[in-house]
Motif scaffolding. Structure first.
Motif, PDB file in Angstrom:
ATOM      1  N   TYR A  77       3.332   4.855  -8.936  1.00 41.64           N
ATOM      2  CA  TYR A  77       3.176   3.788  -7.941  1.00 41.64           C
ATOM      3  C   TYR A  77       1.980   4.047  -7.022  1.00 41.64           C
ATOM      4  O   TYR A  77       2.068   3.885  -5.817  1.00 41.64           O
ATOM      5  N   LYS A  81       2.561   2.300  -3.278  1.00 34.18           N
ATOM      6  CA  LYS A  81       3.462   3.099  -2.453  1.00 34.18           C
ATOM      7  C   LYS A  81       3.184   2.934  -0.953  1.00 34.18           C
ATOM      8  O   LYS A  81       4.107   2.858  -0.148  1.00 34.18           O
ATOM      9  N   VAL A  82       1.897   2.841  -0.632  1.00 36.12           N
ATOM     10  CA  VAL A  82       1.531   2.774   0.780  1.00 36.12           C
ATOM     11  C   VAL A  82       2.181   1.547   1.449  1.00 36.12           C
ATOM     12  O   VAL A  82       2.627   1.605   2.593  1.00 36.12           O
ATOM     13  N   LEU A  84       4.924  -0.173   0.157  1.00 37.98           N
ATOM     14  CA  LEU A  84       6.384  -0.108   0.047  1.00 37.98           C
ATOM     15  C   LEU A  84       6.951   0.758   1.157  1.00 37.98           C
ATOM     16  O   LEU A  84       7.990   0.464   1.752  1.00 37.98           O
ATOM     17  N   ARG A  85       6.236   1.844   1.445  1.00 36.75           N
ATOM     18  CA  ARG A  85       6.704   2.760   2.492  1.00 36.75           C
ATOM     19  C   ARG A  85       6.726   2.031   3.837  1.00 36.75           C
ATOM     20  O   ARG A  85       7.654   2.172   4.617  1.00 36.75           O
ATOM     21  N   GLU A  86       5.703   1.235   4.054  1.00 36.15           N
ATOM     22  CA  GLU A  86       5.604   0.572   5.351  1.00 36.15           C
ATOM     23  C   GLU A  86       6.670  -0.516   5.535  1.00 36.15           C
ATOM     24  O   GLU A  86       7.249  -0.639   6.602  1.00 36.15           O
ATOM     25  N   PHE A  89      10.852   0.847   2.354  1.00 32.32           N
ATOM     26  CA  PHE A  89      11.647   2.084   2.296  1.00 32.32           C
ATOM     27  C   PHE A  89      12.397   2.365   3.599  1.00 32.32           C
ATOM     28  O   PHE A  89      13.402   3.053   3.620  1.00 32.32           O
ATOM     29  N   SER A  90      11.862   1.815   4.699  1.00 37.02           N
ATOM     30  CA  SER A  90      12.444   2.161   6.001  1.00 37.02           C
ATOM     31  C   SER A  90      13.767   1.443   6.267  1.00 37.02           C
ATOM     32  O   SER A  90      14.494   1.800   7.184  1.00 37.02           O
ATOM     33  N   GLU A 409      -2.441   8.831  -4.647  1.00 35.38           N
ATOM     34  CA  GLU A 409      -1.941   7.665  -3.930  1.00 35.38           C
ATOM     35  C   GLU A 409      -3.149   6.972  -3.345  1.00 35.38           C
ATOM     36  O   GLU A 409      -3.978   7.604  -2.713  1.00 35.38           O
TER      37      GLU A 409
END
Lengths: 778, 276
Positions: A77, A81-82, A84-86, A89-90, A409
């Motif tokens: 990913y 990923k950058v 999705l994390r923001e 994922f939270s 990434e």
């Protein structure tokens, strides 16, 4: 550098090469990447070169191939990923139990459910039957390896229009009709054979999917909490047992194939990347895995999907804080003569890796023997975080896991660019005095019409837990339901609802609002049957992320999805990103497909979409506005607006509360969410399912054009039928509106707003709704 | 024999996939069902703890699914394994009057094994009928209405009034019951005379009707048949899927009462408690 100098054959009795990276120029590095089929970029190749230079040795072909798998977009990913994390994922709450190959959520005190959705787009575009079938196979294993029993399958599918002229098909592209037939047959033959009901899904048609159809597959499973396993080894000493199918040359470079744009040559070059499925191996694998797991003989497990052994060994070991040693010569093969690198990265189907304590090994092997499923100890877990591979006593691979799994990434350039400029000026359709014909045209639109041709080919009732089926209504008058409901636990009336939503047309015009609208829709669907939205999983199908505009669409859609999910406290414990959905014809519409799970307190209180009884009053919950962008009506009339329906979180929450309360109290006897085709189509579907008409006045919806009232796809709206005399029990909330529009009855659907707008016989609507798919593919 | 002592063998091989719901129907009614792998009866690859004998059970159930993938012909592989290893046990079981139920794939297996329709005895040497590919050439998962046309011979329908229409769904690709073309009429007549026809597909008015009411094009709309003694019974639709009302396809329109499939299981348990 000549080809001969790039690869140095080793003096061993099998195929093994070292790769001469230390002398390789940038051009050579790219050539090596291309020749190996790994698709690694120049930067990535340089990183590999530096790593081995520092260690004073050359990589073997097994090592380079392995890194190529691990660092592919599909596996790590790297472009997504950058974001999705923001945004995603939270979102968490105390109901999240695990985020592994599938997400695991709490179902009740003693039980958990697992959910996941992923794509199988490129394989299905090349070989629809096998691609779709192995998609099902893979998603089943994702759920199974959490220790959960698969209980439902979900398939959102996206194709070019079925009438697409063959003469206009680009070279190497298969006709949508052929693809639809093959994909449905693949899902049917695999899903039905393994005995897991296919309960939800969707079918979308748009010519952007001609060169690259989308086949998304979702699965939901159930487990007792005590049986939930992590995708991790317990510790050093664990034996790694490879179970299930044999390993062959099918499915080599599947992940790198999935991480590149389809071309004219995909058919000839990448056929080998499509695996072969075997449901009658999978079915006993599920039995044996679940039995071994329930008897507490398994410490952890993981499925072999993209990247095959090369991904699973490193990941399952590292997740337990360990490394592993594997003897590749012990892997059971389909044919003789596979090189070690082929065995290591093959994606042959129906395989899983179990981590087992030595004392339990014999019992585990016996369980698999009873089911005639191959189970072979292939390696052991070691303390040091590295993987070593041996083939016929020769060490062919020795890499630190921190390097292998630390895929790059990227924060790639991302901007709207022309996407915003492309938004054209508003073009409204001509107002008309009557809309009978328009309603019939919409009902027979390929994106709205009855999907029974597909649904009836899938067994949606096996396991006998399907309380609400995908088709609902009076016997002989079936129409679409909003969500399926399962009753997964024998001793409990608690239900698990499953719904699917996607709106690529809206996302294409305004990805942020479109993303929000998708979550709104899946929540509406769940509430419409009486389920409280509980978790989501999403499959995000987009174009080439190396193009800034495509990545912008992705970011905006994820932002929209995350925003609504966060407000509703809906975790997204699993998901999948599929980029590079492009062909020579261009990119597909940006397509997030969302699978939502909801909880039902008592399945005996669920509501279906079919109208029930003459004389019952009808209400609209929610507010209708002039937001016609991307609506089915505008698409049909070739009109345009960039106003995509927005989501007002407070109105959504209020609407959910009203509908759920009404259903649980038993005052709502039928409910349908208002989506494609707006209120008119939703009410028509309710009439078709109930085999009865309705009479409604839309004057109370506000001051706007009649066609807006009929066909607007404003979010957070439902149509509800109330049990006569229970009208007062429908709760009210100031954050949204509840409007009485009429009542059930008669043999036609009559819609008025001052004057008659629509008056059509239910039989006529049913014919137009039921026939289209059968005419084309029947 | 008391229901709580009735042992039910729910027999499975790879690809059988309706065993859990079939097992649960008997459990809910208080019997003692057990999911048994064929290898436990033949003694292959099993420990002594896992070994079972067919004679320990009062009722044998062959559940639905895709045994061995249905790759040769539906049910053919399971039937071949049964005939080669358990022929004697099966004929004894039937001759003792013990009931056998085959649902969907189980029905196909019973026909392939020669246990149905078994017009000339307990188990015919070759299949006397076939469950062929549906007229639509597709897998059909759809609600079906079944009329009980049995006059009391079949031990699985004693609790269902004659002429009653039950809502029992179908899900199969090969459910078209056919007989040798030149003798079909005579065979159907004989089946009727023997009271071997149990269920027929009908429309909502109870009339024999074509597709989709009859999902497969079966001869005379036949959905289920039993043997001459009425203790071996096979049907294509799935009674185990409608044990409860809330799994009926249209239950939200009439939510009260039991599921229509429940009576099949009650009937056979009542027979066992009376006769054994």
């Amino acid at each position: 550098m000549s080809r001969a100098r790039r690869y140095v054959p080793q003096d061993v009795p099998f195929e093994l090469k070292e790769i001469n990276l230390e002398e390789a120029s940038d051009d050579d590095l790219l050539e090596i990447s291309r020749e190996s089929g790994t698709g690694l970029s120049l930067d990535e190749m340089r990183r590999i070169k530096d790593y081995f230079a520092a260690r004073g040795r050359r990589p073997t072909d097994v090592e380079l191939q392995s890194i190529g798998q691990a660092w592919s977009e599909h596996c790590c990913y790297k472009s997504s990923k950058v974001f999705l994390r923001e945004y995603v994922f939270s979102i968490t709450n105390r109901h999240v139990i695990d985020r592994g190959d599938a997400g695991v959520m709490e179902f009740d005190r003693d039980h958990a459910y697992a959910l996941r959705i992923e794509s199988h787009n490129h394989p299905s575009a090349v070989e629809p039957y096998g691609g779709a079938a192995t998609g099902i196979g893979g998603i089943l294993r994702d759920v199974l390896c959490m220790g959960a029993r698969p209980i439902a399958l979900v398939d959102p599918l996206f194709f070019g229009s079925l009438g697409y002229p063959s003469s206009r098909l680009p070279e190497g592209v298969k006709h949508p009709k052929y693809l639809l037939g093959g994909v449905v047959a693949g899902i049917r033959d695999y899903g039905n054979r393994v005995g897991v009901p296919t309960v939800s899904g969707g079918l979308w048609f748009d010519d952007s999917y001609v060169g690259n159809c989308l086949v998304n597959v979702g699965c939901v499973g159930i487990a007792e909490k005590k049986d939930v396993r992590r995708n991790a080894v317990k510790g050093p000493g664990d034996v790694l047992v490879l179970v299930g199918g044999r390993t062959g040359r099918d499915g080599i470079h599947g992940v790198t194939f999935a991480s590149a744009v389809l071309t004219e040559e995909s058919e000839t070059e990448s056929r080998g990347a499509v695996q072969l499925g075997d449901p009658i191996m999978k079915e006993p694998v599920m039995h044996a895995v679940l039995e071994a797991n329930e008897r507490k003989l398994v410490n952890g497990m993981k499925d072999l999907g993209g990247g095959g052994l090369s991904c699973v060994v490193g990941e399952i070991a590292l997740a337990g804080g360990c490394g592993a040693e594997v003897d590749l010569s012990r892997v059971p093969l389909k044919e003789e003569g596979l090189a070690p690198w082929e065995i290591w990265i093959s994606e042959s189907q129906e395989r899983m890796m179990l981590s087992v304590s030595p004392k339990n090994l014999e019992t585990v092997l016996h369980v698999f023997k009873l089911w005639d499923v191959p189970a072979t100890p292939v390696g052991k877990v070691v303390k040091e975080k590295r993987v070593r591979l041996f083939f016929r006593d020769v060490k062919v691979f020795d890499l630190e896991l921190d390097f292998l799994t630390a895929g790059p990434e990227y924060c790639r350039p991302c901007e709207a660019g022309e996407a915003l400029e492309r938004r054209r000026r508003e073009r409204r359709p001509k107002a008309s005095s009557r809309y009978d014909r328009m309603l019939l045209r919409l009902l027979s639109d390929s994106n709205i019409c009855n999907r029974d041709w597909v649904i009836r080919q899938y067994d949606h009732e096996v396991r006998a837990n399907t309380v609400l089926k995908p088709l609902q209504g009076k016997t002989g008058c079936w129409s679409h339901g909003d969500a399926a409901v399962l009753k997964p636990v024998e001793e409990s009336f608690r239900g698990l609802a499953i719904a699917t939503a996607s709106n690529p047309f809206a996302v294409n015009v305004d990805p942020y609002r479109g993303g929000k609208a998708c979550v709104d829709e899946v929540c509406r669907n769940l509430a419409a049957v009486g389920a409280r939205p509980h978790s989501l999983t999403d499959c995000l199908n987009f174009g080439n992320p190396e193009k800034p505009e495509r990545l912008w669409q992705f970011r905006e859609a994820v932002r929209g999805i995350g925003e609504v999910a966060k407000e509703l406290n809906l975790p997204i414990p699993s998901g999948n990103v599929s980029f590079y959905n492009e062909s020579p014809k261009g990119s597909v519409l940006p397509t997030p497909a969302i699978l939502g799970c909801g909880l039902v307190r008592d399945v005996r209180k669920c509501a279906t979409s079919d109208l029930k009884r003459e004389g019952n009053p009808l209400y609209v919950v929610g507010t209708t506005s002039q937001e016609m962008g991307s609506s089915a009506y505008y698409r049909k009339t070739r009109s345009y607006s960039s106003r995509i329906p927005n989501v007002d979180i407070q109105a959504l929450k209020a609407g959910l509360g009203i509908v759920l309360d009404g259903i649980e109290r038993g005052s709502v006897v039928a409910c349908h969410d208002i989506s494609d085709g707006g209120l008119a189509v939703a009410l028509a579907e309710m009439c078709i399912g109930g085999g009865i008409g309705a009479d409604a006045s839309l004057a109370g919806l506000g001051r706007m054009r009649s066609d807006t009232k009929l066909f607007s796809e404003s979010t957070s709206r439902w149509l509800v039928e109330i049990r006569k005399g229970k009208e007062r029990q429908l709760p009210r909330n100031r954050a949204t509106s509840v409007t009485k529009i009429g009542h059930v009855g008669g043999s036609s659907l009559r819609l008025t707003s001052g004057k008659i707008l629509v008056d059509v016989e239910v039989d006529a609507m049913a014919r137009r709704f039921n026939e289209p798919l059968w005419k084309v593919v029947g | 024999m008391k229901v709580s002592d009735t042992r039910v063998c729910v027999l499975v091989i790879e690809g059988t996939n309706c065993e859990e719901e079939s097992y649960l129907c008997f459990k809910r009614l208080g019997a003692r069902p057990e999911k048994v792998h064929l290898k436990q009866l033949t003694g292959t690859d099993v420990t002594s703890d896992e070994r079972r004998s067919l004679s320990d059970y009062q009722l044998l159930v062959l559940p639905g699914g895709f045994s061995a993938g249905d790759y040769v012909r539906a049910g053919a592989i399971f039937a071949a394994r049964l005939r080669s290893r358990l022929s004697k046990d099966l004929t004894e079981f039937v001759r003792e009057g013990k009931p056998i139920l085959g649902i969907c794939n189980g029905f196909q297996i019973l026909v392939e094994t020669g246990l149905l329709p078994a017009m000339s005895g307990t188990m015919s040497d070759v299949p006397e009928a076939v469950l062929g590919t549906n007229d639509s050439a597709r897998f059909e998962c759809r609600p079906t209405l079944l009329k009980n046309v049995n006059n009391g011979n079949c031990v699985f329908t004693s609790r269902i009034p004659i002429g009653k229409i039950s809502h029992i769904p179908s899900a199969h690709a090969e459910g078209k019951l056919m007989f040798p073309v030149d003798r079909a009429k005579g065979i159907v007549k004989e089946l009727e005379e023997n009271d071997q026809i149990v269920f027929k597909y009908v429309d909502s008015d109870g009339r024999l009707a074509g597709y989709p009411w009859c999902p497969n094009g079966s001869t005379d709309n036949i959905a289920g048949v039993c043997n001459r003694d009425g203790n071996v019974f096979g049907m294509m639709p799935h009674p185990e899927r409608v044990f409860f009302r809330f799994t009926h396809p249209d239950w939200t329109r009439s939510p009260d009462g039991a599921g229509d499939g429940r009576a099949v299981f009650e009937s056979v348990l009542a027979y066992i408690s009376k006769k054994m």
